[in-house]
Design a protein around this motif. Structure first.
Motif, mmCIF file in Angstrom:
data_model
loop_
_atom_site.group_PDB
_atom_site.id
_atom_site.type_symbol
_atom_site.label_atom_id
_atom_site.label_comp_id
_atom_site.label_asym_id
_atom_site.label_seq_id
_atom_site.Cartn_x
_atom_site.Cartn_y
_atom_site.Cartn_z
ATOM 1 N N ASP A 1 0.835 -1.204 0.000
ATOM 2 C CA ASP A 1 0.000 0.000 0.000
ATOM 3 C C ASP A 1 0.871 1.254 0.000
ATOM 4 O OD1 ASP A 1 -2.540 1.224 0.017
ATOM 5 O OD2 ASP A 1 -2.370 1.635 2.169
ATOM 6 N N VAL A 2 2.094 1.139 -0.525
ATOM 7 C CA VAL A 2 3.039 2.249 -0.453
ATOM 8 C C VAL A 2 2.530 3.463 -1.232
ATOM 9 C CG1 VAL A 2 4.429 1.606 -2.491
ATOM 10 C CG2 VAL A 2 5.499 2.783 -0.554
ATOM 11 N N GLN A 3 2.807 4.655 -0.699
ATOM 12 C CA GLN A 3 2.402 5.908 -1.325
ATOM 13 C C GLN A 3 3.652 6.711 -1.670
ATOM 14 O OE1 GLN A 3 -0.975 6.537 -1.875
ATOM 15 N NE2 GLN A 3 -1.202 4.459 -1.056
ATOM 16 N N ASP A 4 3.501 7.635 -2.620
ATOM 17 C CA ASP A 4 4.623 8.508 -2.953
ATOM 18 C C ASP A 4 5.050 9.284 -1.710
ATOM 19 O OD1 ASP A 4 4.467 7.567 -5.496
ATOM 20 O OD2 ASP A 4 3.604 9.375 -6.371
ATOM 21 N N TRP A 5 6.337 9.484 -1.571
ATOM 22 C CA TRP A 5 6.947 10.019 -0.352
ATOM 23 C C TRP A 5 7.143 11.523 -0.472
ATOM 24 C CZ3 TRP A 5 12.769 9.106 1.034
ATOM 25 C CH2 TRP A 5 13.032 9.630 2.305
ATOM 26 N N ALA A 6 6.469 12.284 0.390
ATOM 27 C CA ALA A 6 6.656 13.742 0.431
ATOM 28 C C ALA A 6 7.930 14.038 1.216
ATOM 29 C CB ALA A 6 5.453 14.414 1.091
ATOM 30 N N VAL A 7 8.958 14.581 0.542
ATOM 31 C CA VAL A 7 10.260 14.744 1.184
ATOM 32 C C VAL A 7 10.563 16.182 1.599
ATOM 33 C CG1 VAL A 7 11.290 12.756 0.048
ATOM 34 C CG2 VAL A 7 11.405 14.988 -1.065
#
Length: 497
Positions: free
Chosen positions: A473-479
């Protein structure tokens, strides 16, 4: 906890040496520590193992602005066991202690010390001066950390430590970011995140779950007349009236049953979820009163949620009328529940993760274009002129009053519910869109899952269940973060983007 005692028979003619009944175990530990220090045991072990195969170990660093607690000592003990075992099995194990020097914990302490309350005050002071204040307290309790970690018997190098504020560390982050950029895995977008107005920053979901309180909030059901037939209205419920000026859609569950109900008293037809009809209309549980109230209602049509998809309605406000030709219509998403409300959810994609996903899917907003008329301090901007400058939670009742004047409030009440507060400032959190640079982790999902399957986990269930489920269920990572004391992102953008 089960403890197993194994009793072994003593060999013949074997006597167990007598133990001093007054032995002081903490003192014995201190003697061992002193002996290790006298013979330079840790550094000697590193010198002896030079040239062996490396065992790579990265110590997740703590903040030195706080004192170590049980969790740190427990994790440190496990790390020490693993690295000692690696050394004893023929590896060279460099063990450098590290310090997490950046981030909100440091900034929050400085703002408490200096009485800073807004982002504008930081800018007025000057980022350079502000960051120098942050730098000055970073290593406040470093001595206490070294004392306690050493006292626990852990072997780790404090003299050759690393700090996230060191230039060489930040440059290593830049190198990784550059490699991600060259692979096309970095993009600028928006993400709805728990946001602390007091700290002017988003928080992680973990932080947002740390401080819930029972609070009383306004509860309102609002009507949304159909464009094709204004005598019929959708009913949607919310406990965050301050998000209503940003409404762009209504959401229904595609498989739920919905009904059109003609209300003889109001001489108007309303659309709600069938199972929530009585709750939405405030029908009494008392039999006589209930029968009388139901006599005023007549179900004229039934349909599935999917049958409502695409129907347009009249917006509550005119603030964003020129935004999109696709807005102010019904969309479908399975996150809608029948726990409470009307089964129709008001969508403000600037202030809800589910709202944003549903509106992105329907093409009402895009990854880079959303509606969020609230500034860093939680106040309405000039895009909502009727409430410009008002703190969003203070605007709830004025917004309801304005909607009443326009005949859009179906019913109003108050509700006591559990609400998240900032664990640092103890002020209410809001969920809002934050512009952010993202790493497109979803593009790597299959590789991540494959690599996880090839990794050895102890116990196996962590990799097979917990970590696998998280990666699935991985989501794009806000860095990125909109703060000051941290590693700056190496991005330069022209005015036209």
């Amino acid at each position: 906890m089960h403890v197993l005692f194994i009793i072994m028979a003593s060999p013949p003619n074997y006597s167990v040496p007598e133990v001093d009944p007054d032995v002081c175990l903490p003192r014995e530990e201190e003697l061992v520590l002193q002996y290790w220090k006298d013979i330079d045991a840790f550094q000697s072990s590193l010198r002896q193992s030079q040239g062996r195969k490396k065992f790579t170990f990265y110590d997740g660093p703590p903040f030195a602005t706080g004192l170590p607690h049980y969790g740190h000592i427990l994790a440190g003990t496990i790390k020490d066991i693993v690295t000692r075992y690696a050394h004893q099995t023929g590896h060279f194990v460099e063990r450098r202690f590290g310090w997490d020097c950046h981030g909100l914990p440091i900034e929050f302490e400085i703002e408490q010390d200096l009485g800073i309350k807004t982002r504008e005050e930081v800018l007025a002071m000057g980022i350079d001066k502000y960051n120098e204040h942050c730098r000055s307290i970073v290593m406040r309790y470093a001595g206490e950390w070294e004392t306690i970690v050493t006292r626990s018997g852990r072997w780790i190098d404090f003299e050759n430590d690393y700090k996230t504020m060191n230039l060489e560390f930040m440059e290593s982050v830049w190198q990784v970011f550059q490699r991600l950029w060259k692979q096309g895995l970095v993009y600028l977008g928006n993400k709805v995140m728990p946001y602390s107005n007091a700290c002017s920053t988003p928080l992680s979901n973990f932080e947002a779950n740390m401080n819930y309180k029972d609070v009383e909030d306004p509860s309102v059901i609002v009507s949304f007349p159909l464009v094709e037939d204004p005598s019929v209205s959708f009913l949607a419920w919310t406990t965050t009236p301050w998000t209503l000026p940003s409404n762009l859609a209504l959401c229904v569950h595609p498989a739920y049953n919905y009904v059109k109900v003609f209300d003889t008293k109001r001489n108007h037809t309303f659309i709600v979820a069938e199972s929530l009809m009585e709750k939405a209309f405030g029908i009494s549980p008392k039999k006589a009163k209930r029968e009388k109230q139901l006599a005023d209602l007549k179900i004229v049509e039934s349909m599935k949620g999917v049958d409502l998809k695409g129907i347009q309605y009249t917006p509550l406000f005119t603030y964003f009328e020129n935004l999109s030709a696709t807005a102010w219509r019904v969309v479908c998403d399975e996150y809608v529940t029948l726990d409470t409300g009307t089964g129709i959810v008001h969508q403000a994609p600037g202030f809800g993760a589910d709202d944003l996903r549903a509106c992105l899917s329907a093409g009402i907003v895009s990854k880079t274009d959303n509606v969020c008329p609230v500034d860093a301090n939680g106040k309405f901007t000039s895009k909502v002129p009727d409430f410009e400058g008002a703190y969003v939670k203070d605007a709830d009742r004025p917004i309801i009053q304005l909607l009443k004047e326009h005949g859009r409030v179906f019913s109003q009440a108050t509700v006591v519910h559990s609400y998240p507060f900032c664990w640092r400032s103890d002020t209410p959190l809001i969920y809002r869109t934050v512009p952010s640079w993202f790493v497109e982790v979803t593009a790597l999902k299959d590789r991540l899952i494959a690599n996880n399957a090839a990794s050895h986990w102890v116990p196996d269930s962590v990799g097979e269940k917990r970590f696998h489920n998280w990666l699935s269920d991985v989501q794009d990572w806000a860095v990125s973060r909109n703060r000051f004391w941290g590693t700056p992102l190496p991005i330069w953008m022209s005015e036209d983007g």
